[in-house]
Design a protein around this motif. Structure first.
Motif, short mmCIF file in Angstrom:
data_model
loop_
_atom_site.label_atom_id
_atom_site.label_comp_id
_atom_site.label_asym_id
_atom_site.label_seq_id
_atom_site.Cartn_x
_atom_site.Cartn_y
_atom_site.Cartn_z
N SER A 176 -10.73 0.12 9.00
CA SER A 176 -9.41 0.58 9.47
C SER A 176 -8.31 0.38 8.44
O SER A 176 -7.32 1.10 8.44
CB SER A 176 -9.01 -0.19 10.73
N CYS A 177 -8.45 -0.63 7.58
CA CYS A 177 -7.37 -0.94 6.64
C CYS A 177 -7.89 -1.77 5.47
O CYS A 177 -8.63 -2.74 5.68
CB CYS A 177 -6.24 -1.70 7.35
N ILE A 178 -7.48 -1.38 4.26
CA ILE A 178 -7.94 -2.09 3.05
C ILE A 178 -6.75 -2.64 2.26
O ILE A 178 -6.86 -2.93 1.07
CB ILE A 178 -8.80 -1.16 2.17
N ALA A 179 -5.61 -2.81 2.95
CA ALA A 179 -4.39 -3.25 2.26
C ALA A 179 -4.45 -4.74 1.92
O ALA A 179 -5.20 -5.50 2.53
CB ALA A 179 -3.17 -2.98 3.15
N ARG A 197 -1.56 9.29 6.43
CA ARG A 197 -2.14 8.62 7.61
C ARG A 197 -2.28 7.14 7.32
O ARG A 197 -2.76 6.76 6.24
CB ARG A 197 -3.51 9.23 7.93
N CYS A 198 -1.86 6.31 8.25
CA CYS A 198 -1.90 4.86 8.03
C CYS A 198 -2.02 4.14 9.37
O CYS A 198 -1.10 4.18 10.19
CB CYS A 198 -0.63 4.41 7.30
N ASN A 199 -3.14 3.47 9.57
CA ASN A 199 -3.39 2.75 10.82
C ASN A 199 -2.43 1.58 11.02
O ASN A 199 -2.21 1.13 12.16
CB ASN A 199 -4.81 2.20 10.83
N LYS A 200 -1.90 1.07 9.94
CA LYS A 200 -0.99 -0.06 10.05
C LYS A 200 0.38 0.41 10.54
O LYS A 200 1.02 -0.22 11.36
CB LYS A 200 -0.85 -0.75 8.68
N ALA A 220 -5.70 5.53 2.35
CA ALA A 220 -6.09 4.74 1.17
C ALA A 220 -7.60 4.77 0.97
O ALA A 220 -8.08 4.67 -0.15
CB ALA A 220 -5.62 3.29 1.33
N TYR A 276 0.39 4.27 0.72
CA TYR A 276 0.26 5.17 1.87
C TYR A 276 1.00 4.63 3.09
O TYR A 276 1.44 5.39 3.95
CB TYR A 276 -1.22 5.40 2.19
N PHE A 277 1.15 3.32 3.14
CA PHE A 277 1.95 2.71 4.21
C PHE A 277 3.42 3.12 4.06
O PHE A 277 4.11 3.39 5.04
CB PHE A 277 1.79 1.18 4.13
N CYS A 308 0.86 -1.20 0.00
CA CYS A 308 0.00 0.00 0.00
C CYS A 308 0.89 1.24 0.00
O CYS A 308 1.75 1.41 0.89
CB CYS A 308 -0.90 0.02 1.24
N CYS A 355 -6.61 6.25 7.71
CA CYS A 355 -6.24 5.45 6.53
C CYS A 355 -6.44 6.29 5.29
O CYS A 355 -7.57 6.49 4.86
CB CYS A 355 -7.09 4.19 6.47
S1 SF4 Z 1 -4.92 0.54 3.62
FE1 SF4 Z 1 -3.91 -0.11 5.50
S2 SF4 Z 1 -1.74 0.05 4.96
FE2 SF4 Z 1 -2.85 1.32 3.48
S3 SF4 Z 1 -2.99 3.41 4.39
FE3 SF4 Z 1 -4.80 2.29 5.03
S4 SF4 Z 1 -4.23 1.48 7.05
FE4 SF4 Z 1 -2.34 1.97 5.98
#
Ligand code: SF4
Ligand SMILES: Cc1cc2nc3c(=O)[nH]c(=O)nc-3n(C[C@H](O)[C@H](O)[C@H](O)COP(=O)(O)OP(=O)(O)OC[C@H]3O[C@@H](n4cnc5c(N)ncnc54)[C@H](O)[C@@H]3O)c2cc1C
Length: 351
Positions: free
Chosen positions: A156-159, A128-131, A140, A121-122, A119, A138
């Protein structure tokens, strides 16, 4: 760059002890981890170099018919092991479709399993990235997300998980051997990677200090050698991650599918085993209509996480094509760089 301590333990036990401290990370070939460190995405306090540890670079055939692959075996050495490619052709095909020749020469089995998402954005510390930073958001979501997940994602996350290798391994019921603070244990590879839920930073079932020492393919995995394929759609024919991929393995007897394994890549935060589709296929005669129904089942729970609805139909088509090619039979020679599955590959069914 952040300062960190570098340690070179002499044994697996020393490595586990050294990595159990908060902020520690194992270093294998570093093809993913060092990139992340250079970009400030991963910031370990301590690197525990495992590259020289004895006994982790072997491919062993066990007495019960299993294959045990040490965590430090390189992706290239494994894919080019003739006996391995003959017994597990879809796994070799997946390995050869990953990265580049130079990267495959360095990248290890353990590192491939635990590589991080691609991803964008990671990787971008301004996003911003929750991971990367729990609770930050997030970017993304609502951003560039055409390659993101269509199964198992959360708000929270779509990676997605980017590994090719893991996809046929999950299909073939691979087992991961782990050395941890409490000693040796093993888990199904299917249980290694977690879906994001509300805690996307927690990506695997591993605990601090856990070292993957080997991956094992059980005896039954060899039974699919005559009808096994890995298909990967990517944005260019080489040196690119999967947009969608599928591993299909069939055991065909007297014109019927006696057993089947099916898994998808590029669709979720973990390699995605399609068990409902497998159930439908067991006992069926290999044919396009049953493959189409299997594909429908495999993607029944899929939903776009953004600008990526096209991946759902693409994944259905790749499942049909992977099953069709697997039914036609494993090719005598696996191409070093598999061509696009959308190009002219044989699709005839020889039941
Ligand atoms: S999809 Fe997951 S890895 Fe990508 S920015 Fe969002 S939280 Fe981060
Ligand atoms: C340009 C590029 C293109 C790529 N394309 C693809 C592709 O198409 N398909 C694909 O599948 N991969 C692709 N990759 C990813 C590549 O396969 C991984 O970077 C590689 O497999 C990681 O292995 P490594 O030994 O370098 O791991 P490292 O970078 O050393 O480690 C990766 C992670 O695993 C952990 N780790 C490593 N070994 C162990 C162990 N034994 N036990 C516990 N933790 C461990 C590390 O702490 C780290 O968190 C690509 C990489 C690059 C740079």
């Amino acid at each position: 760059m952040k300062q960190f301590e570098y340690v070179r333990p002499a044994s697996v036990a020393e490595a586990v002890a050294a990595a159990a401290r908060p902020g520690a990370a194992y270093l294998a070939a570093g093809t993913n981890l060092l990139d992340l460190m250079k970009g400030g995405v991963s910031r370990p306090d301590r690197l525990v170099d495992i590259t020289h540890l004895d006994g982790l670079d072997r491919i062993e055939r066990l007495a019960d018919g299993s294959l045990r692959i040490g965590a430090l075996v390189s992706n290239a050495d494994l894919a080019h092991d003739a006996e391995f490619a003959r017994c597990y052709p879809a796994v070799a095909e997946a390995l050869l479709s990953g990265a580049s020749a130079q990267l495959r020469n360095a990248a290890t089995v353990g590192g491939n399993l635990l590589q991080r998402t691609r991803c964008a954005y990671f990787y971008d510390t301004a996003s911003r990235c929750n991971k990367r930073e729990a609770g930050s958001g997030c970017d993304a979501r609502g951003g560039e997300n055409r390659t993101h997940a269509v199964l198992g994602w959360s708000e929270s996350c779509i990676a997605t998980h980017p590994s090719d290798f893991c996809v046929p391994l999950v299909a073939l019921d691979a087992i991961v051997e782990i050395e941890g603070r409490a000693g040796r244990r093993e888990i199904a590879l299917d249980d290694l990677h977690r879906l994001p839920g509300e805690t996307p930073a927690r990506e695997t079932a591993l605990e601090p200090g856990d070292l993957i020492v080997a991956v094992r393919l059980p005896p039954a995995a060899r039974e699919f050698a005559a009808h096994a394929r890995y298909l990967k759609v990517r944005e260019r024919t080489s040196y690119a991650f999967a947009v969608v991929s599928a591993a299909a393995a069939l055991r065909i007897e007297n014109g019927r599918i006696r057993d089947v394994r099916l898994a998808l890549g590029g669709v979720a935060a973990r390699p995605w085993r399609a068990r409902a589709a497998e159930d439908l296929l067991k006992g069926a005669t290999p044919a396009k209509d049953v493959f189409r129904e299997a594909a429908r089942r495999a993607l029944a729970d899929a939903k776009p996480s953004g600008d990526n609805a096209f991946k759902i139909e693409l994944a259905r088509r790749i499942v049909v094509r992977a099953l069709t090619l697997a039914a036609a039979g494993t090719p005598a020679r696996i191409p070093a760089l598999p061509a696009s599955p959308l190009a002219s590959t044989s699709g005839a069914i020889h039941a």
